[in-house]
Design a protein around this motif. Structure first.
Motif, PDB file in Angstrom:
ATOM      1  N   GLY A 119      -1.213 -51.084 -51.335  1.00 26.74           N
ATOM      2  CA  GLY A 119      -0.056 -51.975 -51.205  1.00 26.74           C
ATOM      3  C   GLY A 119       1.012 -51.396 -50.293  1.00 26.74           C
ATOM      4  N   GLU A 120       1.251 -50.104 -50.438  1.00 23.08           N
ATOM      5  CA  GLU A 120       2.235 -49.421 -49.597  1.00 23.08           C
ATOM      6  C   GLU A 120       1.842 -49.505 -48.116  1.00 23.08           C
TER       7      GLU A 120
ATOM      8  N   LYS B 258       3.816 -51.486 -45.134  1.00 21.70           N
ATOM      9  CA  LYS B 258       4.235 -50.698 -43.972  1.00 21.70           C
ATOM     10  C   LYS B 258       3.703 -51.302 -42.670  1.00 21.70           C
ATOM     11  N   GLU B 259       2.486 -51.822 -42.731  1.00 17.20           N
ATOM     12  CA  GLU B 259       1.828 -52.363 -41.539  1.00 17.20           C
ATOM     13  C   GLU B 259       1.982 -53.881 -41.411  1.00 17.20           C
TER      14      GLU B 259
ATOM     15  N   LYS C  56      -1.296 -59.133 -43.123  1.00 21.57           N
ATOM     16  CA  LYS C  56      -1.352 -60.523 -43.604  1.00 21.57           C
ATOM     17  C   LYS C  56      -2.372 -60.670 -44.733  1.00 21.57           C
ATOM     18  N   LYS C  57      -3.398 -59.780 -44.701  1.00 17.97           N
ATOM     19  CA  LYS C  57      -4.417 -59.809 -45.751  1.00 17.97           C
ATOM     20  C   LYS C  57      -4.971 -58.399 -45.931  1.00 17.97           C
ATOM     21  N   LEU C  58      -5.608 -58.185 -47.064  1.00 19.04           N
ATOM     22  CA  LEU C  58      -6.225 -56.889 -47.337  1.00 19.04           C
ATOM     23  C   LEU C  58      -7.594 -56.836 -46.667  1.00 19.04           C
TER      24      LEU C  58
END
Length: 75
Positions: free
Chosen positions: A24-25, A29-30, A33-35
């Motif tokens: 999540g961090e 930070k980046e 838009k999606k994992l």
């Protein structure tokens, strides 16, 4: 769940929370838009203590995930 299989059962919930927190961090930070698989793997590596990287590499190999792009994080 599969990524924390090598962790003793007693500590799996803590490991899951730590890994999820790091993913999540990184996503925040980046501005993700999606994992993505890349984001998940990087979070998993960063959240895992260096002493356990041997088990981590073994698990990634079992899942047929190429570790070459992540070698810098593993050193």
């Amino acid at each position: 769940n599969e990524l924390v299989e090598p962790v003793p059962e007693l500590f799996r919930d803590v490991a899951k929370q730590k890994i999820a927190g790091k993913i999540g961090e990184l996503a925040l930070k980046e501005n993700a838009k999606k994992l993505t698989l890349d984001l998940i793997v990087r979070g998993y590596i960063i959240a895992t203590p260096k002493r356990d990287h041997k088990f981590l590499v073994k698990k990634l190999n079992e899942k047929e995930i190429d570790i070459k792009p992540y070698e810098k994080l593993l050193s």
